[in-house]
Write a protein that holds these residues in place. Structure first.
Motif, PDB file in Angstrom:
ATOM      1  N   LEU A   1      -6.520  10.767  31.525  1.00 45.62           N
ATOM      2  CA  LEU A   1      -5.082  10.661  31.752  1.00 45.62           C
ATOM      3  C   LEU A   1      -4.841   9.410  32.578  1.00 45.62           C
ATOM      4  CD1 LEU A   1      -4.022  14.311  32.674  1.00 45.62           C
ATOM      5  CD2 LEU A   1      -3.495  13.080  30.562  1.00 45.62           C
ATOM      6  N   ALA A   2      -3.864   8.602  32.196  1.00 40.89           N
ATOM      7  CA  ALA A   2      -3.619   7.338  32.890  1.00 40.89           C
ATOM      8  C   ALA A   2      -2.188   6.883  32.653  1.00 40.89           C
ATOM      9  CB  ALA A   2      -4.589   6.263  32.396  1.00 40.89           C
ATOM     10  N   ASN A   3      -1.674   6.062  33.563  1.00 40.47           N
ATOM     11  CA  ASN A   3      -0.384   5.430  33.274  1.00 40.47           C
ATOM     12  C   ASN A   3      -0.586   4.007  32.770  1.00 40.47           C
ATOM     13  OD1 ASN A   3      -1.067   4.088  35.624  1.00 40.47           O
ATOM     14  ND2 ASN A   3       0.964   4.321  36.575  1.00 40.47           N
ATOM     15  N   ASP A   4      -1.853   3.602  32.686  1.00 44.77           N
ATOM     16  CA  ASP A   4      -2.205   2.318  32.088  1.00 44.77           C
ATOM     17  C   ASP A   4      -3.533   2.498  31.357  1.00 44.77           C
ATOM     18  OD1 ASP A   4      -2.968  -0.216  31.366  1.00 44.77           O
ATOM     19  OD2 ASP A   4      -2.581  -1.122  33.321  1.00 44.77           O
ATOM     20  N   PRO A   5      -3.519   2.498  30.030  1.00 44.02           N
ATOM     21  CA  PRO A   5      -4.755   2.744  29.267  1.00 44.02           C
ATOM     22  C   PRO A   5      -5.852   1.721  29.508  1.00 44.02           C
ATOM     23  CG  PRO A   5      -2.819   2.912  27.853  1.00 44.02           C
ATOM     24  CD  PRO A   5      -2.361   2.320  29.144  1.00 44.02           C
ATOM     25  N   GLN A   6      -5.507   0.556  30.099  1.00 46.46           N
ATOM     26  CA  GLN A   6      -6.504  -0.485  30.324  1.00 46.46           C
ATOM     27  C   GLN A   6      -7.265  -0.312  31.632  1.00 46.46           C
ATOM     28  OE1 GLN A   6      -7.010  -2.547  27.774  1.00 46.46           O
ATOM     29  NE2 GLN A   6      -5.329  -1.450  26.754  1.00 46.46           N
ATOM     30  N   LEU A   7      -6.825   0.598  32.491  1.00 39.84           N
ATOM     31  CA  LEU A   7      -7.487   0.789  33.776  1.00 39.84           C
ATOM     32  C   LEU A   7      -8.832   1.499  33.608  1.00 39.84           C
ATOM     33  CD1 LEU A   7      -4.580   2.009  36.086  1.00 39.84           C
ATOM     34  CD2 LEU A   7      -5.697  -0.222  36.120  1.00 39.84           C
ATOM     35  N   GLU A   8      -9.769   1.170  34.484  1.00 40.38           N
ATOM     36  CA  GLU A   8     -11.042   1.884  34.534  1.00 40.38           C
ATOM     37  C   GLU A   8     -10.802   3.228  35.210  1.00 40.38           C
ATOM     38  OE1 GLU A   8     -14.989   2.705  33.899  1.00 40.38           O
ATOM     39  OE2 GLU A   8     -13.830   0.974  33.174  1.00 40.38           O
TER      40      GLU A   8
ATOM     41  N   GLY B   1     -12.417   8.908  19.855  1.00 42.12           N
ATOM     42  CA  GLY B   1     -12.134   8.815  18.431  1.00 42.12           C
ATOM     43  C   GLY B   1     -10.669   8.805  18.077  1.00 42.12           C
ATOM     44  N   ARG B   2      -9.784   8.798  19.073  1.00 36.42           N
ATOM     45  CA  ARG B   2      -8.346   8.772  18.833  1.00 36.42           C
ATOM     46  C   ARG B   2      -7.713   7.584  19.538  1.00 36.42           C
ATOM     47  NH1 ARG B   2      -5.564  13.702  17.594  1.00 36.42           N
ATOM     48  NH2 ARG B   2      -7.003  15.434  17.188  1.00 36.42           N
ATOM     49  N   ASN B   3      -6.610   7.132  19.004  1.00 35.41           N
ATOM     50  CA  ASN B   3      -5.828   6.128  19.703  1.00 35.41           C
ATOM     51  C   ASN B   3      -5.162   6.760  20.916  1.00 35.41           C
ATOM     52  OD1 ASN B   3      -6.388   4.095  17.789  1.00 35.41           O
ATOM     53  ND2 ASN B   3      -4.705   4.788  16.489  1.00 35.41           N
ATOM     54  N   PRO B   4      -4.933   5.989  21.993  1.00 37.69           N
ATOM     55  CA  PRO B   4      -4.224   6.544  23.148  1.00 37.69           C
ATOM     56  C   PRO B   4      -2.885   7.146  22.723  1.00 37.69           C
ATOM     57  CG  PRO B   4      -5.153   4.406  23.694  1.00 37.69           C
ATOM     58  CD  PRO B   4      -5.348   4.584  22.209  1.00 37.69           C
ATOM     59  N   GLN B   5      -2.566   8.312  23.251  1.00 36.04           N
ATOM     60  CA  GLN B   5      -1.319   9.009  22.924  1.00 36.04           C
ATOM     61  C   GLN B   5      -0.383   8.965  24.126  1.00 36.04           C
ATOM     62  OE1 GLN B   5      -0.175  10.953  20.011  1.00 36.04           O
ATOM     63  NE2 GLN B   5       1.672  10.678  21.265  1.00 36.04           N
ATOM     64  N   ARG B   6       0.775   8.373  23.950  1.00 29.59           N
ATOM     65  CA  ARG B   6       1.755   8.290  25.034  1.00 29.59           C
ATOM     66  C   ARG B   6       2.464   9.629  25.195  1.00 29.59           C
ATOM     67  NH1 ARG B   6       7.287   6.314  25.011  1.00 29.59           N
ATOM     68  NH2 ARG B   6       7.896   5.556  27.086  1.00 29.59           N
ATOM     69  N   LEU B   7       2.587  10.067  26.438  1.00 31.12           N
ATOM     70  CA  LEU B   7       3.263  11.310  26.761  1.00 31.12           C
ATOM     71  C   LEU B   7       4.468  11.004  27.647  1.00 31.12           C
ATOM     72  CD1 LEU B   7       0.092  13.376  27.775  1.00 31.12           C
ATOM     73  CD2 LEU B   7       1.261  13.441  25.554  1.00 31.12           C
ATOM     74  N   THR B   8       5.599  11.606  27.336  1.00 28.55           N
ATOM     75  CA  THR B   8       6.810  11.393  28.119  1.00 28.55           C
ATOM     76  C   THR B   8       7.359  12.729  28.606  1.00 28.55           C
ATOM     77  OG1 THR B   8       8.210  11.461  26.138  1.00 28.55           O
ATOM     78  CG2 THR B   8       7.382   9.307  26.819  1.00 28.55           C
ATOM     79  N   ALA B   9       8.336  12.658  29.509  1.00 29.07           N
ATOM     80  CA  ALA B   9       8.907  13.865  30.098  1.00 29.07           C
ATOM     81  C   ALA B   9       9.382  14.824  29.007  1.00 29.07           C
ATOM     82  CB  ALA B   9      10.056  13.494  31.022  1.00 29.07           C
ATOM     83  N   GLY B  10       8.963  16.081  29.123  1.00 28.97           N
ATOM     84  CA  GLY B  10       9.334  17.091  28.143  1.00 28.97           C
ATOM     85  C   GLY B  10       8.266  17.367  27.110  1.00 28.97           C
TER      86      GLY B  10
ATOM     87  N   GLY C   1       8.418  11.415  34.355  1.00 26.19           N
ATOM     88  CA  GLY C   1       7.622  10.202  34.194  1.00 26.19           C
ATOM     89  C   GLY C   1       6.956  10.166  32.821  1.00 26.19           C
ATOM     90  N   GLU C   2       5.890   9.374  32.753  1.00 26.66           N
ATOM     91  CA  GLU C   2       5.145   9.253  31.506  1.00 26.66           C
ATOM     92  C   GLU C   2       3.715   8.850  31.802  1.00 26.66           C
ATOM     93  OE1 GLU C   2       5.913   4.827  29.871  1.00 26.66           O
ATOM     94  OE2 GLU C   2       7.655   6.150  29.739  1.00 26.66           O
ATOM     95  N   CYS C   3       2.838   9.069  30.849  1.00 30.52           N
ATOM     96  CA  CYS C   3       1.437   8.684  30.996  1.00 30.52           C
ATOM     97  C   CYS C   3       0.812   8.649  29.607  1.00 30.52           C
ATOM     98  CB  CYS C   3       0.683   9.652  31.916  1.00 30.52           C
ATOM     99  SG  CYS C   3       0.627  11.361  31.314  1.00 30.52           S
ATOM    100  N   TRP C   4      -0.492   8.397  29.575  1.00 35.42           N
ATOM    101  CA  TRP C   4      -1.241   8.356  28.323  1.00 35.42           C
ATOM    102  C   TRP C   4      -2.387   9.348  28.414  1.00 35.42           C
ATOM    103  CZ3 TRP C   4       0.037   4.813  24.374  1.00 35.42           C
ATOM    104  CH2 TRP C   4       0.991   3.855  24.733  1.00 35.42           C
ATOM    105  N   ILE C   5      -2.716   9.945  27.300  1.00 35.34           N
ATOM    106  CA  ILE C   5      -3.932  10.751  27.211  1.00 35.34           C
ATOM    107  C   ILE C   5      -4.841  10.089  26.183  1.00 35.34           C
ATOM    108  CG2 ILE C   5      -2.948  12.347  25.494  1.00 35.34           C
ATOM    109  CD1 ILE C   5      -4.777  14.514  26.759  1.00 35.34           C
TER     110      ILE C   5
END
Length: 325
Positions: free
Chosen positions: A76-83, A54-63, A46-50
């Motif tokens: 950690l989120a799969n949608d950076p806009q979620l609370e 002070g940093r832009n959201p970083q997308r993380l993918t499998a591997g 899968g994938e998610c964001w960290i």
């Protein structure tokens, strides 16, 4: 020949390791508190964001594999806009190493490590806050494999598990630092990048291999294949301190470790290049804020995670605690 990274890691004592697994589906976002800990995590599928302050959201993918060193609060989120919800309160981490939320489309495996508090600053001060080794990097499959082996070993219950997990954690740490140094060493100012740099790293290795030698900037510059002025500027930029200041601080770190092992002041002074106990004592006090005799006796009667003067090399903080994903 001793290299700088091996020398640094030789001072660290891994006191514990824990692997956790996180699986989630649907829409989700979880916030985790800041903790003075070191953690590796690999995205298994899968994938998610960290998201870090002070940093832009970083997308993380499998591997992908990442390291957090004394990180601040993160999400950690799969949608950076979620609370985000509270990531500790939402799961029973006390009784389980696996957390599940709404499915298993995304899965992460993480390893958290607790180090001897006395030397933890050596490691944390040498690392950037966030280190990403993407799946496309040649090191990523090895890191993921090591995490999976570590996970199996921790949960095996077999004899010798503590010894094996400590060694696996050490190998994992070295491989992450190698991968990061190779990938980002020329782009970011950090001790890790400096150690990986062929020129600055050569100078660091020389100092660590013979800490007692009266090194000069000229000698180190020649070893690095640079002019004296260019080397001095590059070293300070990459490491954060001038070459001889770095050497002094590392000597005093070696000295402090020797004193805590019960070595005499005279023996420690000679080990780090001082013929005079008084000259050694002055240098030690300059760095650690207290004379070597007083320091040694204080650390035998006080908790090893007690405070030191602010700004001293190897400044201590409270004992590292595990941080779960």
């Amino acid at each position: 020949m001793t290299d700088a990274l091996s020398d640094l890691l030789s001072f660290l004592e891994i006191r514990g390791a824990r692997c956790t697994r996180f699986e989630a589906g649907g829409k989700w976002a979880f916030r985790f508190p800041a903790k003075p800990a070191l953690k590796f995590a690999a995205v298994l599928r899968g994938e998610c964001w960290i998201m870090l302050p002070g940093r832009n959201p970083q997308r993380l993918t499998a591997g992908d594999t990442f390291l957090l060193a004394e990180a601040p609060q993160y999400v950690l989120a799969n949608d950076p806009q979620l609370e985000p919800q509270d990531g500790l309160a939402s799961f029973d981490w006390e009784h389980s190493d696996i957390a599940r939320h709404g499915g298993s489309e995304t899965a992460l495996l993480a390893g958290s490590f607790v180090f001897e508090a006395l030397h933890v600053r050596l490691l944390l001060d040498a690392l950037p806050e966030f280190m990403l080794i993407p799946a496309a990097d040649g090191t990523a499959p090895l890191l993921r494999g090591l995490l999976e082996i570590l996970d199996r070993e921790i949960h095996s219950g077999q004899m010798g598990v503590s010894f094996v997990t400590r060694r696996l954690a050490e190998v994992l740490l070295v491989q992450v630092l190698r991968g990061y140094g190779t990938r980002y060493g020329n782009d970011e100012a950090s001790w890790v990048g400096a150690a990986a740099d062929p020129r600055i790293g050569a100078a660091l290795n020389l100092m660590h291999a013979d800490v007692a030698r009266r090194w000069t900037v000229d000698e180190l510059a020649r070893a690095a294949g640079m002019s004296r002025s260019a080397f001095a500027v590059a070293f300070k930029h990459r490491v954060g301190t001038p070459p001889l200041d770095y050497l002094l601080r590392w000597r005093m770190q070696v000295a402090r470790s020797g004193l805590l092992r019960g070595e005499t002041i005279a023996a420690v002074a000679a080990k780090v290049g001082y013929a005079s106990a008084s000259a050694f004592g002055n240098a030690f006090k300059r760095i650690h804020g207290t004379p070597p005799k007083r320091y040694g006796s204080a650390d035998r009667s006080m908790p090893r995670d007690g405070p030191e003067p602010a700004g001293a090399t190897g400044e201590l903080k409270p004992e590292m605690v595990e941080r779960r994903i």
